[in-house]
Motif scaffolding. Structure first.
Motif, PDB file in Angstrom:
ATOM      1  N   GLN A   1     -87.674 -48.754 -31.813  1.00  0.00           N
ATOM      2  CA  GLN A   1     -89.123 -48.645 -31.909  1.00  0.00           C
ATOM      3  C   GLN A   1     -89.807 -49.699 -31.027  1.00  0.00           C
ATOM      4  OE1 GLN A   1     -91.023 -46.544 -33.801  1.00  0.00           O
ATOM      5  NE2 GLN A   1     -92.834 -47.457 -32.861  1.00  0.00           N
ATOM      6  N   ILE A   2     -90.844 -49.242 -30.286  1.00  0.00           N
ATOM      7  CA  ILE A   2     -91.615 -50.184 -29.481  1.00  0.00           C
ATOM      8  C   ILE A   2     -92.730 -50.768 -30.337  1.00  0.00           C
ATOM      9  CG2 ILE A   2     -93.139 -50.483 -27.481  1.00  0.00           C
ATOM     10  CD1 ILE A   2     -90.332 -49.947 -26.691  1.00  0.00           C
ATOM     11  N   ASP A   3     -92.904 -52.071 -30.299  1.00  0.00           N
ATOM     12  CA  ASP A   3     -93.986 -52.792 -30.985  1.00  0.00           C
ATOM     13  C   ASP A   3     -93.945 -52.600 -32.491  1.00  0.00           C
ATOM     14  OD1 ASP A   3     -96.082 -54.197 -31.788  1.00  0.00           O
ATOM     15  OD2 ASP A   3     -97.553 -53.220 -30.507  1.00  0.00           O
ATOM     16  N   PRO A   4     -93.294 -53.469 -33.168  1.00  0.00           N
ATOM     17  CA  PRO A   4     -93.099 -53.350 -34.612  1.00  0.00           C
ATOM     18  C   PRO A   4     -94.353 -53.252 -35.440  1.00  0.00           C
ATOM     19  CG  PRO A   4     -92.710 -55.590 -33.888  1.00  0.00           C
ATOM     20  CD  PRO A   4     -92.805 -54.747 -32.651  1.00  0.00           C
TER      21      PRO A   4
ATOM     22  N   ASP B   1     -95.411 -50.000 -37.107  1.00  0.00           N
ATOM     23  CA  ASP B   1     -94.485 -49.422 -38.064  1.00  0.00           C
ATOM     24  C   ASP B   1     -94.777 -49.984 -39.442  1.00  0.00           C
ATOM     25  OD1 ASP B   1     -90.903 -48.836 -37.999  1.00  0.00           O
ATOM     26  OD2 ASP B   1     -92.361 -48.558 -39.600  1.00  0.00           O
ATOM     27  N   SER B   2     -95.092 -49.099 -40.393  1.00  0.00           N
ATOM     28  CA  SER B   2     -95.465 -49.559 -41.728  1.00  0.00           C
ATOM     29  C   SER B   2     -94.348 -50.344 -42.401  1.00  0.00           C
ATOM     30  CB  SER B   2     -95.885 -48.369 -42.604  1.00  0.00           C
ATOM     31  OG  SER B   2     -94.811 -47.460 -42.732  1.00  0.00           O
ATOM     32  N   SER B   3     -93.109 -49.995 -42.077  1.00  0.00           N
ATOM     33  CA  SER B   3     -91.999 -50.697 -42.709  1.00  0.00           C
ATOM     34  C   SER B   3     -91.978 -52.152 -42.305  1.00  0.00           C
ATOM     35  CB  SER B   3     -90.671 -50.025 -42.325  1.00  0.00           C
ATOM     36  OG  SER B   3     -90.462 -50.127 -40.935  1.00  0.00           O
ATOM     37  N   ILE B   4     -92.516 -52.417 -41.151  1.00  0.00           N
ATOM     38  CA  ILE B   4     -92.521 -53.779 -40.655  1.00  0.00           C
ATOM     39  C   ILE B   4     -93.530 -54.622 -41.408  1.00  0.00           C
ATOM     40  CG2 ILE B   4     -92.963 -55.194 -38.611  1.00  0.00           C
ATOM     41  CD1 ILE B   4     -91.926 -52.804 -37.027  1.00  0.00           C
ATOM     42  N   SER B   5     -94.630 -53.974 -41.904  1.00  0.00           N
ATOM     43  CA  SER B   5     -95.607 -54.704 -42.712  1.00  0.00           C
ATOM     44  C   SER B   5     -94.933 -55.298 -43.933  1.00  0.00           C
ATOM     45  CB  SER B   5     -96.745 -53.788 -43.154  1.00  0.00           C
ATOM     46  OG  SER B   5     -97.487 -53.385 -42.055  1.00  0.00           O
TER      47      SER B   5
ATOM     48  N   GLU C   1     -89.064 -57.800 -23.338  1.00  0.00           N
ATOM     49  CA  GLU C   1     -88.623 -57.629 -24.715  1.00  0.00           C
ATOM     50  C   GLU C   1     -88.150 -58.958 -25.280  1.00  0.00           C
ATOM     51  OE1 GLU C   1     -85.116 -55.229 -27.164  1.00  0.00           O
ATOM     52  OE2 GLU C   1     -85.683 -54.615 -25.120  1.00  0.00           O
ATOM     53  N   SER C   2     -88.552 -59.227 -26.517  1.00  0.00           N
ATOM     54  CA  SER C   2     -88.157 -60.477 -27.144  1.00  0.00           C
ATOM     55  C   SER C   2     -86.648 -60.504 -27.371  1.00  0.00           C
ATOM     56  CB  SER C   2     -88.883 -60.643 -28.486  1.00  0.00           C
ATOM     57  OG  SER C   2     -88.415 -61.765 -29.184  1.00  0.00           O
ATOM     58  N   ASP C   3     -86.065 -61.663 -27.213  1.00  0.00           N
ATOM     59  CA  ASP C   3     -84.640 -61.824 -27.491  1.00  0.00           C
ATOM     60  C   ASP C   3     -84.404 -62.538 -28.807  1.00  0.00           C
ATOM     61  OD1 ASP C   3     -85.494 -64.347 -26.906  1.00  0.00           O
ATOM     62  OD2 ASP C   3     -84.240 -64.618 -25.109  1.00  0.00           O
ATOM     63  N   SER C   4     -85.462 -62.635 -29.624  1.00  0.00           N
ATOM     64  CA  SER C   4     -85.318 -63.292 -30.912  1.00  0.00           C
ATOM     65  C   SER C   4     -84.474 -62.449 -31.863  1.00  0.00           C
ATOM     66  CB  SER C   4     -86.694 -63.531 -31.541  1.00  0.00           C
ATOM     67  OG  SER C   4     -86.584 -64.001 -32.868  1.00  0.00           O
ATOM     68  N   VAL C   5     -83.613 -63.092 -32.569  1.00  0.00           N
ATOM     69  CA  VAL C   5     -82.745 -62.385 -33.519  1.00  0.00           C
ATOM     70  C   VAL C   5     -83.535 -61.836 -34.697  1.00  0.00           C
ATOM     71  CG1 VAL C   5     -80.710 -63.745 -32.917  1.00  0.00           C
ATOM     72  CG2 VAL C   5     -82.246 -64.560 -34.729  1.00  0.00           C
ATOM     73  N   ASP C   6     -84.734 -62.354 -34.902  1.00  0.00           N
ATOM     74  CA  ASP C   6     -85.580 -61.872 -36.007  1.00  0.00           C
ATOM     75  C   ASP C   6     -86.080 -60.461 -35.768  1.00  0.00           C
ATOM     76  OD1 ASP C   6     -85.374 -64.269 -37.420  1.00  0.00           O
ATOM     77  OD2 ASP C   6     -87.082 -65.145 -36.356  1.00  0.00           O
ATOM     78  N   TYR C   7     -86.024 -60.007 -34.510  1.00  0.00           N
ATOM     79  CA  TYR C   7     -86.522 -58.680 -34.175  1.00  0.00           C
ATOM     80  C   TYR C   7     -85.423 -57.828 -33.552  1.00  0.00           C
ATOM     81  CZ  TYR C   7     -90.543 -61.793 -34.410  1.00  0.00           C
ATOM     82  OH  TYR C   7     -91.440 -62.754 -34.801  1.00  0.00           O
ATOM     83  N   ALA C   8     -84.228 -57.992 -34.039  1.00  0.00           N
ATOM     84  CA  ALA C   8     -83.071 -57.309 -33.448  1.00  0.00           C
ATOM     85  C   ALA C   8     -83.116 -55.801 -33.626  1.00  0.00           C
ATOM     86  CB  ALA C   8     -81.785 -57.865 -34.059  1.00  0.00           C
ATOM     87  N   ASP C   9     -83.834 -55.307 -34.649  1.00  0.00           N
ATOM     88  CA  ASP C   9     -83.824 -53.880 -34.939  1.00  0.00           C
ATOM     89  C   ASP C   9     -84.932 -53.100 -34.234  1.00  0.00           C
ATOM     90  OD1 ASP C   9     -81.650 -54.244 -36.587  1.00  0.00           O
ATOM     91  OD2 ASP C   9     -82.891 -54.568 -38.376  1.00  0.00           O
ATOM     92  N   TYR C  10     -85.766 -53.749 -33.503  1.00  0.00           N
ATOM     93  CA  TYR C  10     -86.831 -53.054 -32.780  1.00  0.00           C
ATOM     94  C   TYR C  10     -87.251 -53.891 -31.574  1.00  0.00           C
ATOM     95  CZ  TYR C  10     -89.108 -56.011 -36.272  1.00  0.00           C
ATOM     96  OH  TYR C  10     -89.446 -57.050 -37.088  1.00  0.00           O
ATOM     97  N   VAL C  11     -88.028 -53.260 -30.699  1.00  0.00           N
ATOM     98  CA  VAL C  11     -88.487 -53.944 -29.497  1.00  0.00           C
ATOM     99  C   VAL C  11     -89.750 -54.753 -29.826  1.00  0.00           C
ATOM    100  CG1 VAL C  11     -89.415 -53.670 -27.178  1.00  0.00           C
ATOM    101  CG2 VAL C  11     -87.531 -52.217 -27.962  1.00  0.00           C
ATOM    102  N   TYR C  12     -89.731 -56.012 -29.509  1.00  0.00           N
ATOM    103  CA  TYR C  12     -90.870 -56.901 -29.742  1.00  0.00           C
ATOM    104  C   TYR C  12     -91.383 -57.337 -28.374  1.00  0.00           C
ATOM    105  CZ  TYR C  12     -93.598 -60.735 -31.810  1.00  0.00           C
ATOM    106  OH  TYR C  12     -94.599 -61.570 -32.206  1.00  0.00           O
ATOM    107  N   ALA C  13     -92.553 -56.802 -27.961  1.00  0.00           N
ATOM    108  CA  ALA C  13     -93.083 -57.086 -26.629  1.00  0.00           C
ATOM    109  C   ALA C  13     -93.703 -58.474 -26.553  1.00  0.00           C
ATOM    110  CB  ALA C  13     -94.113 -56.028 -26.249  1.00  0.00           C
TER     111      ALA C  13
END
Length: 471
Positions: free
Chosen positions: A4-7, A10-14, A437-449
């Motif tokens: 997913q682009i930009d978490p 996504d409601s699940s990310i909230s 794209e972020s390389d942070s492990v906190d956002y490993a399941d989606y793309v964090y711009a």
């Protein structure tokens, strides 16, 4: 499976965000004939020599108007007769007159004739004087004069109010809700630049919520500032510039608890600054602080934050905006390059839609937002020059859908300034840099711009807009 682009879409990310917030680890979140007169005369013709006041009033018909030429002749003749008559009254002394003169005079005037002559002479004189000096204005003329006076007073009142608002607006513009430590002088590429105190800056924020505020008073539910555009105006020249800052620009964001207690500063996307506050004033102020940090700590004087429901009424208040599409909208039959008229909900669609297929998709949306603001201004500024009341009308319309520290006096001052300087357009600048794209492990399941501005180009923009080159 495609990530997913930009978490924050996504409601699940909230849920993840709020869960992590409890651990004080912020994450991406969702979103107007009467000629009557009286002449008083003294009648000296009475036998007892007493003076009796005589009241003359004009007749209601045209007979009361006298032939002035006849009056003049009578005046000359009777003046002489009156003189002889008067000398006759002193004949016992023999002074001034022979008997033949007196007899002639007496023969010429019976008491009635004299009374009529004297009366005629005096009344005609007073009549003429009254018509020249005491003639009343007709009712229509009085009404016309009164209307003109009222109109003049209204104009003076309006001018006075506008002048007052301009002065108040100008004085207030220099105040800022944030304290910044900008450099007064900057040396760059062999040149010296000094900060321009005539420049004022306003942060225009587009918030991704239908209604501003928090949900159940929970921090993190204020929404995000998906559009972040700084409008600068040089008050000495009227020169205006709009600087678009990508929402994903990485910056130090101040984090606060639900009770407003400062927790810490963390490097996050600019848009998230709005989440940490009350969804109105404190949220907007937090974004101003973050924007100032991006722009080398220059003061951002004012803010205007608009919710999603405010886009349509403000746009439609000026009859909509026409522009050339910079994006394909297949479902609407709109292709890139088509000339379209934005009205109704199409306006929101145009400035909000973005692709989720690429990490830099939000940059195209930022481009459309800047395009729209420029097109809106190009239409509304000439309209304001024709009818200045549009300023207050738009301000009142926007007040139901926004939070701002811009007063009506601020807006009046800016509008008057731009008109007096003949400014009908402004320059637009979008910060250049790299989206990745972020390389942070906190956002490993989606793309964090994450957007990182080109520092050299960014500094040059700041120097060009906020500073003056002195050598």
């Amino acid at each position: 499976m495609k990530k997913q682009i930009d978490p924050n879409l996504d409601s699940s990310i909230s849920d993840d965000f709020l869960d992590n917030l409890e651990k004080e680890t912020p994450k991406q979140i969702a979103k107007d004939e009467d000629e009557g007169f009286v002449v008083l005369q003294t009648d000296k013709n009475k036998s007892d020599g007493s003076a009796t006041p005589i009241t003359l009033e004009p007749k209601e018909n045209s007979d009361h108007e006298m032939n002035l030429e006849t009056v003049d002749k009578q005046h000359s003749h009777h003046h002489s007769s009156s003189s002889h008559h008067s000398s006759g009254e002193h004949s016992s002394s023999g002074e001034h007159h022979s008997s033949s003169e007196h007899s002639s005079s007496s023969h010429h005037h019976s008491s009635g004739e004299h009374s009529s002559s004297s009366h005629h002479h005096s009344s005609s004189s007073h009549h003429s004087s009254s018509k020249k000096e005491k003639k009343k204005l007709s009712i229509p003329v009085k009404i016309a004069i009164a209307v003109l006076i009222i109109i003049l007073l209204i104009i003076l009142l309006v001018v006075g109010i506008v002048a007052y608002l301009e002065i108040q607006g100008k004085n207030d513009f220099k105040s800022t809700d944030t304290e910044t430590q900008y450099e007064e002088t900057i040396e760059y590429n062999g040149h010296t630049y000094t900060y321009n105190d005539d420049v004022v800056a306003i942060a225009f924020l587009g918030i991704d919520k239908r209604e501003l505020g928090l949900e159940d008073d929970l921090i993190g539910t204020a929404g995000q500032s998906d559009a972040d555009i700084v409008l600068t105006v040089d008050t000495s020249t009227g020169e205006a510039t709009a600087i678009a800052i990508p929402r994903d620009t990485m910056v130090d964001v101040d984090l606060y608890s639900s009770s407003g207690i400062f927790l810490r500063t963390e490097t996050l996307q600019l848009c998230l600054s709005y989440a940490y506050g009350d969804g109105k004033e404190t949220s907007a102020t937090n974004v101003m602080t973050s924007i100032s940090r991006i722009l080398y700590n220059v003061p951002i004087n004012k803010y205007f934050a608009l919710d999603l429901d405010g886009i349509e009424p403000i746009n439609d208040a000026i009859g909509g905006v026409t522009l050339e599409s910079l994006y394909d909208f297949p479902s609407l039959g709109i292709s890139k390059g088509d000339t379209i008229h934005l009205e109704g909900d199409l306006t929101e669609t145009y400035v909000r839609t973005r692709s989720l297929d690429t990490v830099d998709a939000s940059l195209n949306r930022t481009e459309r937002q800047v395009q729209y603001i420029k097109a809106f201004a190009a239409q509304v500024v000439p309209a304001i020059m024709e009818d200045f009341s549009i300023v207050s009308s738009l301000y009142n319309t926007a007040s139901d859908y926004s939070t701002t520290n811009l007063s009506l006096s601020n807006i009046t001052y800016l509008g008057s300034l731009l008109i007096s300087k003949g400014v009908t357009d402004f320059e637009t600048i979008t910060l250049e840099g790299e989206m990745k794209e972020s390389d942070s492990v906190d956002y490993a399941d989606y793309v964090y711009a994450e957007f990182y501005p080109d520092e050299d180009k960014l500094l040059q923009v700041v120097l060009d807009v906020f500073y003056t080159q002195v050598d």
